[in-house]
Design a protein around this motif. Sequence first.
Motif, PDB file in Angstrom:
ATOM      1  N   ARG A 143       0.818  -1.207   0.000  1.00 17.36           N
ATOM      2  CA  ARG A 143       0.000   0.000   0.000  1.00 17.36           C
ATOM      3  C   ARG A 143       0.860   1.269   0.000  1.00 17.36           C
ATOM      4  N   VAL A 144       2.134   1.139   0.355  1.00 19.12           N
ATOM      5  CA  VAL A 144       3.043   2.284   0.280  1.00 19.12           C
ATOM      6  C   VAL A 144       3.191   2.723  -1.179  1.00 19.12           C
ATOM      7  N   ALA A 145       3.356   1.741  -2.068  1.00 21.83           N
ATOM      8  CA  ALA A 145       3.515   2.046  -3.496  1.00 21.83           C
ATOM      9  C   ALA A 145       2.182   2.132  -4.222  1.00 21.83           C
ATOM     10  N   PHE A 146       1.170   1.461  -3.683  1.00 21.46           N
ATOM     11  CA  PHE A 146      -0.139   1.420  -4.334  1.00 21.46           C
ATOM     12  C   PHE A 146      -1.217   1.818  -3.332  1.00 21.46           C
ATOM     13  N   PRO A 147      -1.377   3.091  -3.065  1.00 26.64           N
ATOM     14  CA  PRO A 147      -2.395   3.532  -2.088  1.00 26.64           C
ATOM     15  C   PRO A 147      -3.783   3.002  -2.484  1.00 26.64           C
ATOM     16  N   GLY A 148      -4.519   2.578  -1.476  1.00 25.17           N
ATOM     17  CA  GLY A 148      -5.860   2.069  -1.733  1.00 25.17           C
ATOM     18  C   GLY A 148      -5.886   0.647  -2.247  1.00 25.17           C
ATOM     19  N   LEU A 149      -4.759  -0.023  -2.193  1.00 23.61           N
ATOM     20  CA  LEU A 149      -4.681  -1.404  -2.660  1.00 23.61           C
ATOM     21  C   LEU A 149      -5.699  -2.284  -1.928  1.00 23.61           C
ATOM     22  N   SER A 150      -6.462  -3.068  -2.702  1.00 23.15           N
ATOM     23  CA  SER A 150      -7.491  -3.925  -2.105  1.00 23.15           C
ATOM     24  C   SER A 150      -6.969  -5.332  -1.872  1.00 23.15           C
ATOM     25  N   LEU A 151      -7.643  -6.044  -0.991  1.00 19.20           N
ATOM     26  CA  LEU A 151      -7.276  -7.426  -0.711  1.00 19.20           C
ATOM     27  C   LEU A 151      -7.447  -8.292  -1.956  1.00 19.20           C
ATOM     28  N   GLU A 152      -8.479  -8.041  -2.737  1.00 21.62           N
ATOM     29  CA  GLU A 152      -8.707  -8.836  -3.935  1.00 21.62           C
ATOM     30  C   GLU A 152      -7.587  -8.650  -4.954  1.00 21.62           C
ATOM     31  N   THR A 153      -7.073  -7.408  -5.085  1.00 23.62           N
ATOM     32  CA  THR A 153      -5.944  -7.164  -5.993  1.00 23.62           C
ATOM     33  C   THR A 153      -4.710  -7.912  -5.517  1.00 23.62           C
ATOM     34  N   MET A 154      -4.498  -7.910  -4.193  1.00 24.87           N
ATOM     35  CA  MET A 154      -3.365  -8.632  -3.629  1.00 24.87           C
ATOM     36  C   MET A 154      -3.487 -10.126  -3.922  1.00 24.87           C
ATOM     37  N   ARG A 155      -4.684 -10.643  -3.767  1.00 29.04           N
ATOM     38  CA  ARG A 155      -4.902 -12.063  -4.029  1.00 29.04           C
ATOM     39  C   ARG A 155      -4.721 -12.389  -5.513  1.00 29.04           C
ATOM     40  N   SER A 156      -5.076 -11.470  -6.380  1.00 27.80           N
ATOM     41  CA  SER A 156      -4.873 -11.679  -7.818  1.00 27.80           C
ATOM     42  C   SER A 156      -3.389 -11.808  -8.143  1.00 27.80           C
ATOM     43  N   ALA A 157      -2.563 -11.027  -7.461  1.00 28.90           N
ATOM     44  CA  ALA A 157      -1.118 -11.117  -7.665  1.00 28.90           C
ATOM     45  C   ALA A 157      -0.599 -12.488  -7.248  1.00 28.90           C
ATOM     46  N   ILE A 158      -1.099 -12.987  -6.131  1.00 31.79           N
ATOM     47  CA  ILE A 158      -0.679 -14.304  -5.654  1.00 31.79           C
ATOM     48  C   ILE A 158      -1.142 -15.383  -6.628  1.00 31.79           C
ATOM     49  N   ARG A 159      -2.342 -15.201  -7.191  1.00 30.06           N
ATOM     50  CA  ARG A 159      -2.845 -16.196  -8.151  1.00 30.06           C
ATOM     51  C   ARG A 159      -1.958 -16.272  -9.386  1.00 30.06           C
ATOM     52  N   VAL A 160      -1.390 -15.131  -9.800  1.00 30.52           N
ATOM     53  CA  VAL A 160      -0.469 -15.130 -10.937  1.00 30.52           C
ATOM     54  C   VAL A 160       0.730 -16.023 -10.636  1.00 30.52           C
ATOM     55  N   LEU A 161       1.299 -15.872  -9.448  1.00 28.93           N
ATOM     56  CA  LEU A 161       2.471 -16.662  -9.072  1.00 28.93           C
ATOM     57  C   LEU A 161       2.115 -18.138  -8.916  1.00 28.93           C
ATOM     58  N   ARG A 162       0.909 -18.400  -8.433  1.00 26.91           N
ATOM     59  CA  ARG A 162       0.468 -19.795  -8.333  1.00 26.91           C
ATOM     60  C   ARG A 162       0.346 -20.420  -9.713  1.00 26.91           C
ATOM     61  N   ALA A 163      -0.222 -19.675 -10.659  1.00 26.88           N
ATOM     62  CA  ALA A 163      -0.389 -20.193 -12.016  1.00 26.88           C
ATOM     63  C   ALA A 163       0.955 -20.480 -12.673  1.00 26.88           C
ATOM     64  N   GLU A 164       1.979 -19.727 -12.299  1.00 23.50           N
ATOM     65  CA  GLU A 164       3.317 -19.930 -12.851  1.00 23.50           C
ATOM     66  C   GLU A 164       4.082 -21.025 -12.128  1.00 23.50           C
ATOM     67  N   GLY A 165       3.506 -21.557 -11.046  1.00 24.64           N
ATOM     68  CA  GLY A 165       4.183 -22.599 -10.297  1.00 24.64           C
ATOM     69  C   GLY A 165       5.250 -22.094  -9.359  1.00 24.64           C
ATOM     70  N   ILE A 166       5.287 -20.774  -9.127  1.00 28.93           N
ATOM     71  CA  ILE A 166       6.315 -20.187  -8.266  1.00 28.93           C
ATOM     72  C   ILE A 166       5.949 -20.342  -6.800  1.00 28.93           C
ATOM     73  N   VAL A 167       4.654 -20.245  -6.490  1.00 30.45           N
ATOM     74  CA  VAL A 167       4.195 -20.453  -5.123  1.00 30.45           C
ATOM     75  C   VAL A 167       3.061 -21.462  -5.145  1.00 30.45           C
ATOM     76  N   GLU A 168       2.766 -22.019  -3.990  1.00 32.47           N
ATOM     77  CA  GLU A 168       1.670 -22.976  -3.882  1.00 32.47           C
ATOM     78  C   GLU A 168       0.902 -22.713  -2.591  1.00 32.47           C
ATOM     79  N   ALA A 169      -0.408 -22.884  -2.662  1.00 30.47           N
ATOM     80  CA  ALA A 169      -1.265 -22.671  -1.499  1.00 30.47           C
ATOM     81  C   ALA A 169      -1.418 -23.979  -0.741  1.00 30.47           C
ATOM     82  N   ARG A 170      -1.336 -23.908   0.582  1.00 37.17           N
ATOM     83  CA  ARG A 170      -1.583 -25.060   1.441  1.00 37.17           C
ATOM     84  C   ARG A 170      -2.791 -24.719   2.290  1.00 37.17           C
ATOM     85  N   HIS A 171      -3.857 -25.456   2.062  1.00 42.23           N
ATOM     86  CA  HIS A 171      -5.151 -25.138   2.662  1.00 42.23           C
ATOM     87  C   HIS A 171      -5.047 -24.993   4.176  1.00 42.23           C
ATOM     88  N   GLY A 172      -5.509 -23.841   4.668  1.00 42.98           N
ATOM     89  CA  GLY A 172      -5.534 -23.594   6.090  1.00 42.98           C
ATOM     90  C   GLY A 172      -4.193 -23.235   6.692  1.00 42.98           C
TER      91      GLY A 172
END
Length: 266
Positions: free
Chosen positions: A45-74
């Motif tokens: 939010r320092v660089a992107f004022p007003g940044l929403s949680l959904e936008t943040m989650r979209s960024a994580i989804r990009v990395l997941r789709a690329e196989g760079i990160v993985e979600a572990r439920h819970g």
Amino acid sequence: MTGDLGAKAPKYQRIADELRRDIKNGIYKPGERLPAEAALLERFRVAFPGLSLETMRSAIRVLRAEGIVEARHGVGTFVSANRRLQRRSRDRYGRARTDGKLLTAHLRHEIPFAGRGPVPEHVAEASGMETGDEVVIRCRVLFDRETGKPQEVGASYLPLEFAGGTLLEEPTVVPKALFLCVEELSGKQYRHARDHWRWRMPTPAEADALQIPRGTGVAHLIHVAKAEDDTLLEVSESVWPADRIEIIDEYDVTQEAEDADGLSDI
């Protein structure tokens, strides 16, 4: 993409780019958990004022789709520790003929089912078999030997004419590549193969077996193998989490069309 497109990219993409650099530079190491969403929001939010949680989650989804990160439920989101699996389709049979090993000998194999059953509709469409025809079915789950994590689920469908009443109906791992067993039983050699690739969402059963969130995409391959006389020898299907595989297709570039009707749509 080139030029100044990066500066015009949406917020989520630029955040994904920065996190990707952090991972590449070792700030977040393989197997390490990323900061919680609240901490990431505060940081960006320092660089992107007003940044929403959904936008943040979209960024994580990009990395997941690329196989760079993985979600572990819970638990949270972690930097992927495993490299992507590679499939070099054109080299698979020759390598197995040479070393006599399973096609995926680097993975641990389990056979949860082997026996007779009907051909599923999607397999029939790809192979020319009739939906509901009885065949020998061998289901498999493949695991990473080090982590124990499931990497692939799949099945092979084999004509009763040569597979019925043989070891292929037993739920045990065969002693060598399945196609070598099929060649011995049928008296024919694999000469032609066609791969049908699809990317889709997993079924609930696939998501459970692969231990992935149900919103994670999968790659689905149907592999049809025939003898020189066009006899169908095997249809196999494999399903992988899409972010864990890389397809390598290396070939000589033809100078003239070998199949004038086989034009590509993409």
